[in-house]
Design a protein around this motif. Structure first.
Motif, PDB file in Angstrom:
ATOM      1  N   SER A   1       0.838  -1.235   0.003  1.00 56.48           N
ATOM      2  CA  SER A   1      -0.285   0.113   0.173  1.00 56.48           C
ATOM      3  C   SER A   1       0.924   1.245  -0.051  1.00 56.48           C
ATOM      4  O   SER A   1       2.133   1.085   0.059  1.00 56.48           O
ATOM      5  CB  SER A   1      -0.824   0.087   1.249  1.00 56.48           C
ATOM      6  N   ALA A   2       0.218   2.291  -0.292  1.00 57.10           N
ATOM      7  CA  ALA A   2       0.924   3.691  -0.240  1.00 57.10           C
ATOM      8  C   ALA A   2       1.050   4.132   1.380  1.00 57.10           C
ATOM      9  O   ALA A   2       1.389   5.238   1.507  1.00 57.10           O
ATOM     10  CB  ALA A   2       0.330   4.712  -1.252  1.00 57.10           C
ATOM     11  N   ASN A   3       1.110   3.431   2.210  1.00 57.29           N
ATOM     12  CA  ASN A   3       1.155   3.788   3.481  1.00 57.29           C
ATOM     13  C   ASN A   3       2.545   3.524   3.823  1.00 57.29           C
ATOM     14  O   ASN A   3       2.785   2.254   4.363  1.00 57.29           O
ATOM     15  CB  ASN A   3       0.401   3.198   4.535  1.00 57.29           C
ATOM     16  N   TYR A   4       3.616   4.421   3.884  1.00 59.39           N
ATOM     17  CA  TYR A   4       4.868   4.240   4.044  1.00 59.39           C
ATOM     18  C   TYR A   4       5.644   5.522   4.714  1.00 59.39           C
ATOM     19  O   TYR A   4       4.870   6.547   4.713  1.00 59.39           O
ATOM     20  CB  TYR A   4       5.719   3.965   2.728  1.00 59.39           C
ATOM     21  N   LEU A   5       6.741   5.318   5.458  1.00 62.91           N
ATOM     22  CA  LEU A   5       7.413   6.489   6.058  1.00 62.91           C
ATOM     23  C   LEU A   5       9.055   6.254   5.851  1.00 62.91           C
ATOM     24  O   LEU A   5       9.456   5.006   5.984  1.00 62.91           O
ATOM     25  CB  LEU A   5       7.205   6.356   7.551  1.00 62.91           C
ATOM     26  N   ILE A   6       9.402   7.205   5.101  1.00 57.08           N
ATOM     27  CA  ILE A   6      10.869   7.086   4.943  1.00 57.08           C
ATOM     28  C   ILE A   6      11.687   7.652   5.889  1.00 57.08           C
ATOM     29  O   ILE A   6      11.272   8.984   6.295  1.00 57.08           O
ATOM     30  CB  ILE A   6      11.391   7.643   3.485  1.00 57.08           C
ATOM     31  N   GLU A   7      12.779   7.031   6.579  1.00 51.44           N
ATOM     32  CA  GLU A   7      13.536   7.692   7.447  1.00 51.44           C
ATOM     33  C   GLU A   7      15.173   7.659   7.049  1.00 51.44           C
ATOM     34  O   GLU A   7      15.583   6.621   6.621  1.00 51.44           O
ATOM     35  CB  GLU A   7      13.469   6.923   8.883  1.00 51.44           C
ATOM     36  N   VAL A   8      15.680   8.913   7.229  1.00 57.54           N
ATOM     37  CA  VAL A   8      17.049   8.952   6.712  1.00 57.54           C
ATOM     38  C   VAL A   8      17.831   9.469   7.790  1.00 57.54           C
ATOM     39  O   VAL A   8      17.340  10.464   8.693  1.00 57.54           O
ATOM     40  CB  VAL A   8      16.829  10.052   5.470  1.00 57.54           C
ATOM     41  N   ASP A   9      19.099   9.188   8.159  1.00 55.94           N
ATOM     42  CA  ASP A   9      19.774   9.524   9.259  1.00 55.94           C
ATOM     43  C   ASP A   9      21.223   9.625   8.718  1.00 55.94           C
ATOM     44  O   ASP A   9      21.697   8.848   7.515  1.00 55.94           O
ATOM     45  CB  ASP A   9      19.547   8.434  10.507  1.00 55.94           C
ATOM     46  N   ARG A  10      22.091   9.740   9.714  1.00 55.47           N
ATOM     47  CA  ARG A  10      23.630   9.835   9.148  1.00 55.47           C
ATOM     48  C   ARG A  10      24.156   9.021  10.626  1.00 55.47           C
ATOM     49  O   ARG A  10      24.234   9.416  11.669  1.00 55.47           O
ATOM     50  CB  ARG A  10      24.125  10.888   9.184  1.00 55.47           C
ATOM     51  N   VAL A  11      24.672   7.556  10.292  1.00 53.56           N
ATOM     52  CA  VAL A  11      25.443   7.153  11.404  1.00 53.56           C
ATOM     53  C   VAL A  11      26.715   6.877  11.295  1.00 53.56           C
ATOM     54  O   VAL A  11      27.199   6.142  10.000  1.00 53.56           O
ATOM     55  CB  VAL A  11      24.455   5.712  11.587  1.00 53.56           C
ATOM     56  N   ASN A  12      27.750   7.264  11.899  1.00 54.23           N
ATOM     57  CA  ASN A  12      29.174   6.827  11.667  1.00 54.23           C
ATOM     58  C   ASN A  12      29.482   7.686  10.320  1.00 54.23           C
ATOM     59  O   ASN A  12      30.372   6.946   9.532  1.00 54.23           O
ATOM     60  CB  ASN A  12      29.632   5.692  11.666  1.00 54.23           C
ATOM     61  N   ASN A  13      28.834   8.937   9.928  1.00 56.49           N
ATOM     62  CA  ASN A  13      29.352   9.545   8.761  1.00 56.49           C
ATOM     63  C   ASN A  13      28.777   8.874   7.813  1.00 56.49           C
ATOM     64  O   ASN A  13      29.134   9.101   6.557  1.00 56.49           O
ATOM     65  CB  ASN A  13      30.748   9.763   8.751  1.00 56.49           C
ATOM     66  N   THR A  14      27.886   7.771   7.630  1.00 49.53           N
ATOM     67  CA  THR A  14      27.334   7.332   6.495  1.00 49.53           C
ATOM     68  C   THR A  14      25.812   7.682   6.685  1.00 49.53           C
ATOM     69  O   THR A  14      25.212   7.337   7.619  1.00 49.53           O
ATOM     70  CB  THR A  14      27.638   5.805   6.480  1.00 49.53           C
ATOM     71  N   ASP A  15      25.238   8.032   5.358  1.00 53.85           N
ATOM     72  CA  ASP A  15      23.623   8.119   5.419  1.00 53.85           C
ATOM     73  C   ASP A  15      22.988   6.680   5.488  1.00 53.85           C
ATOM     74  O   ASP A  15      23.601   5.745   4.991  1.00 53.85           O
ATOM     75  CB  ASP A  15      23.347   8.731   4.072  1.00 53.85           C
TER      76      ASP A  15
END
Ligand code: ADP
Ligand code: ZN
Length: 435
Positions: A354-368
């Protein structure tokens, strides 16, 4: 048979449209130069005077306006007429930063509502229709714009505003709504709720939906059409140019006709500002040809799309824009790769989610890092509990092929991702918090 709200304009020859545009632009540039000191200054700095603008071909000589200019000039700096001539303000939903306040004279509102009326008629609307407007009312342009358009067409208008989905469904059923106007994400939510309540698509009287204000994919269109039993039409606009109705889809559903008698559209290279030829993908720029109170010239929308003049089977002659699949500032740069949320949505729907989604972006140890939370439907939930990991891996692989980088996919339980009644929030970018 195609129907038009203003056939003489909507099907006018190219020469006739150009004649109208050329006549209007000369007047409009004078109007702005004489009444908007902020823009006069930009023109002076560029060494352009109103005498240099003799036709729309000369528009490329004018300076651009950006959202930054709007912020700098907030609130009255781009006003084109005395406040006493203004009858309304509207404001952006503030998706990206500080709100923009736009002003309208009565004439501006009439023309805006006519644009929305064109969209409703293109979706098959007549004075026999019951038009349920569940875009937000108030500062947001969605509700007021479609409300005005619906009145002009003579539909019975249901000014529902967004939210209170139970009541939306009750009115839809009791009053026999035939057209529904809202964001595509809210349409999907209404479809989902109808199903939960045991309604089948044929139980409602809806025939068409007019959906816009946010990007949505063809896959999402098919889902909404199936769940509500309708034909779903796209509509585009932004507060800076009036609101919805700058362009709208006809029955061909292959792009939105821009109301060229009111808006002159260009596609530019967002890096260099160079005007690109027809068919190129780039940033959409609008010049309002007849707005009095908030007359923006060469406004950079940051929406990325393509213009085409291929003849349309509906008989309309106005240029068409492709669905904007995200703004330049929606684009996520993850480990150096450009990613649009709409690409992720297309993969999900193609793979049967379905179109029920959530994108999470972060940076951990200098890597996205890129995490995509995807909600299972109740049917999928009972099917996949045993091989959930395999399903996640399969989705990750499909996304890697599409995006060029691999996200981490998490399949989550039904009803755990928040639904949207207006514009959906699809991305949380935590990197901004660290910067
Ligand atoms: P905000 O900038 O706060 O979202 P608006 O409500 O004025 O303010 O939204 C206008 C923007 O919404 C457009 O610039 C565009 O990015 C998006 N938008 C509007 N209609 C559509 C559509 N049909 N498809 C994709 N994006 C759309
Ligand atoms: Zn058409």
């Amino acid at each position: 048979m195609a129907n038009y709200y203003q056939p003489e304009i909507e099907t006018a020859s190219r020469e006739e449209i150009l004649r109208i545009q050329n006549e209007k632009i000369v007047k409009q540039v004078k109007h702005v130069y004489e009444n908007v000191p902020y823009y006069k200054k930009l023109m002076d700095e560029k060494g352009v005077t109103p005498d240099d603008i003799k036709s729309v071909d000369d528009i490329k000589k004018l300076p651009f306006l950006t959202k930054n200019d709007l912020r700098e000039a907030y609130p009255y700096g781009l006003l084109g007429t005395d406040l006493k001539n203004c009858v309304r303000i509207q404001s952006t939903s503030g998706t990206t930063g500080k709100r923009v306040v736009a002003f309208y004279t009565q004439n501006d509102i009439d023309l805006w509502e006519e644009c929305c009326a064109r969209a409703i008629v293109a979706a098959g609307g007549t004075n026999e229709d019951v038009c349920q407007v569940c875009y937000g009312y108030g500062l947001f342009t969605g509700g007021p714009g479609l409300n005005g358009g619906s009145h002009k067409v003579g539909c019975l208008t249901l000014p529902m505003s967004s939210g209170n989905t139970e009541r939306q469904i009750q009115f839809m059923m009791d009053l026999g709504s035939t057209i529904i106007c809202c964001t595509p994400s809210y349409a999907a939510y209404i479809g989902e709720t109808l199903k939960e309540k045991g309604y089948k698509p044929e139980d409602n009287k809806l025939k068409a939906g007019i959906f816009g204000a946010e990007p949505w994919t063809e896959e999402m269109r098919r889902d909404i059409e199936a769940s509500l039993g309708i034909k779903a039409y796209d509509i585009y606009g932004l507060t800076e140019t009036s609101g919805p109705g700058v362009s709208f889809e006809c029955e061909e559903q292959t792009g939105m006709h821009i109301n060229e008698d009111h808006f002159y559209a260009e596609i530019i290279d967002p890096e260099t500002g160079e005007v690109l030829p027809e068919g190129s993908k780039g940033e959409l720029v609008f010049t309002s040809l007849d707005k009095e109170a908030f007359p923006l010239l060469r406004y950079r929308t940051r929406d990325i799309c393509v213009l085409t003049r291929k003849p349309c089977s509906c008989g309309r002659t106005h240029v068409k824009m492709s669905k904007p699949m995200g703004r330049s500032d929606d684009m996520l740069i993850i480990r150096g790769v450009n990613v649009f949320p709409s690409q992720i949505e297309a993969v999900l729907l193609n793979e049967g989610y379905s179109a029920n989604y959530l994108i999470e972006v972060d940076r951990v140890n200098n890597t996205d890092t890129l995490d995509v939370n995807v909600e299972l439907t109740p049917e999928q939930f009972s099917d996949v509990t045993s091989d959930i990991q395999a399903k996640e891996k399969a989705l990750e692989a499909a996304m890697r092929t599409m995006l060029g980088i691999g996200p981490k996919v998490h399949l989550v339980n039904p009803k755990t991702i928040q639904r949207s009644e207006g514009k959906a929030v699809r991305v949380i970018d935590r990197r901004k918090l660290h910067d």
